[in-house]
Design a protein around this motif. Structure first.
Motif, mmCIF file in Angstrom:
data_model
loop_
_atom_site.group_PDB
_atom_site.id
_atom_site.type_symbol
_atom_site.label_atom_id
_atom_site.label_comp_id
_atom_site.label_asym_id
_atom_site.label_seq_id
_atom_site.Cartn_x
_atom_site.Cartn_y
_atom_site.Cartn_z
ATOM 1 N N ARG A 128 0.832 -1.203 0.000
ATOM 2 C CA ARG A 128 0.000 0.000 0.000
ATOM 3 C C ARG A 128 0.871 1.260 0.000
ATOM 4 N NH1 ARG A 128 -3.141 -3.171 3.497
ATOM 5 N NH2 ARG A 128 -2.204 -2.176 5.318
ATOM 6 N N SER A 129 1.980 1.226 0.727
ATOM 7 C CA SER A 129 2.869 2.395 0.739
ATOM 8 C C SER A 129 3.530 2.583 -0.630
ATOM 9 C CB SER A 129 3.923 2.267 1.839
ATOM 10 O OG SER A 129 4.874 1.285 1.535
ATOM 11 N N GLY A 135 3.656 5.595 -5.729
ATOM 12 C CA GLY A 135 3.479 5.589 -7.176
ATOM 13 C C GLY A 135 2.425 6.578 -7.636
ATOM 14 N N THR A 136 1.337 6.688 -6.878
ATOM 15 C CA THR A 136 0.283 7.636 -7.214
ATOM 16 C C THR A 136 0.795 9.073 -7.117
ATOM 17 O OG1 THR A 136 -1.444 6.121 -6.468
ATOM 18 C CG2 THR A 136 -2.030 8.450 -6.580
ATOM 19 N N VAL A 137 1.522 9.385 -6.058
ATOM 20 C CA VAL A 137 2.075 10.733 -5.887
ATOM 21 C C VAL A 137 3.065 11.041 -7.006
ATOM 22 C CG1 VAL A 137 3.446 12.228 -4.387
ATOM 23 C CG2 VAL A 137 1.698 10.746 -3.404
ATOM 24 N N GLU A 138 3.901 10.084 -7.353
ATOM 25 C CA GLU A 138 4.866 10.295 -8.445
ATOM 26 C C GLU A 138 4.149 10.506 -9.773
ATOM 27 O OE1 GLU A 138 8.047 10.877 -8.299
ATOM 28 O OE2 GLU A 138 8.193 10.499 -6.148
ATOM 29 N N PRO A 170 -6.920 6.064 -5.769
ATOM 30 C CA PRO A 170 -7.663 4.982 -5.100
ATOM 31 C C PRO A 170 -8.474 5.499 -3.904
ATOM 32 C CG PRO A 170 -5.384 4.341 -5.479
ATOM 33 C CD PRO A 170 -5.493 5.784 -5.839
ATOM 34 N N SER A 171 -9.618 4.885 -3.644
ATOM 35 C CA SER A 171 -10.525 5.357 -2.595
ATOM 36 C C SER A 171 -9.932 5.216 -1.197
ATOM 37 C CB SER A 171 -11.849 4.587 -2.675
ATOM 38 O OG SER A 171 -11.609 3.210 -2.493
ATOM 39 N N VAL A 221 8.237 16.419 -4.619
ATOM 40 C CA VAL A 221 7.630 15.348 -3.823
ATOM 41 C C VAL A 221 8.539 15.063 -2.654
ATOM 42 C CG1 VAL A 221 6.936 12.929 -3.811
ATOM 43 C CG2 VAL A 221 6.500 14.325 -5.826
ATOM 44 N N GLN A 222 7.966 15.009 -1.456
ATOM 45 C CA GLN A 222 8.736 14.637 -0.259
ATOM 46 C C GLN A 222 8.086 13.425 0.371
ATOM 47 O OE1 GLN A 222 7.403 18.132 0.345
ATOM 48 N NE2 GLN A 222 9.038 19.072 -0.775
#
Length: 164
Positions: A44-45, A50-53, A108-109, A163-164
């Motif tokens: 999940r992390s 990946g979503t933030v990137e 993702p929800s 991104v941090q």
């Protein structure tokens, strides 16, 4: 002695007994049960990162298009839990049918996206200008129920996305 074997010596066949196999399966099940929650948390992390990137890459591409094409590009953060963008050819801030448009895959929800209280976006609409700058600065916090979080920031004067 007959045929090179001692009388009474039992001949053992290769392989494992049923009891040995059952013990191995029980040990494997215990190890799996202990390790699976940690693995799920890790996955999940990784997906959150990946979503933030993916989101930061989209904002960087939008900024680069504004510079390359020498006109404004608008990004709406959080529209349908993703980023909606368009090439604002007439620089009016409104999406027209003739302007190029696109959007990211939805977030993702199970992921929560909030404004950083210390560096809040004034609105959900972010414009990138031909000089590379952005209309506003701010930071979004992407987090999950496990307490893992990543920050996505835009710096107004330079339009830099970090991104941090």
């Amino acid at each position: 002695m007959s045929g090179g074997r001692i009388e009474g010596e039992a001949r053992r066949e290769g392989g494992f007994s049923l009891v040995e196999l059952m013990v191995v399966l029980v040990i494997f099940s215990i190890v799996t049960a202990i390790g699976l929650p940690g693995l799920n948390k890790f996955l999940r992390s990784v997906e959150l990162s990946g979503t933030v990137e993916r989101m930061s890459t989209s904002l960087r591409v939008i900024r680069q298009r504004a510079v390359t094409e020498n006109n404004n590009y608008v990004a709406v953060l959080g529209a349908n839990d993703n980023i909606l963008w368009w090439d604002d050819d007439d620089n009016d801030g409104v999406k027209d049918n003739t302007e190029k448009t696109g959007e990211n895959a939805p977030i993702p929800s199970w992921m929560t996206v909030t404004n950083d209280p210390g560096n809040t976006f004034a609105s959900d609409t972010l414009t990138f200008f031909p000089n590379g700058s952005a209309s506003q600065s701010g930071t979004l916090i992407f987090s999950n129920a496990d307490g893992f979080q990543r920050l996505l920031s835009v710096i107004r004067p330079t339009g830099m996305v970090t991104v941090q």
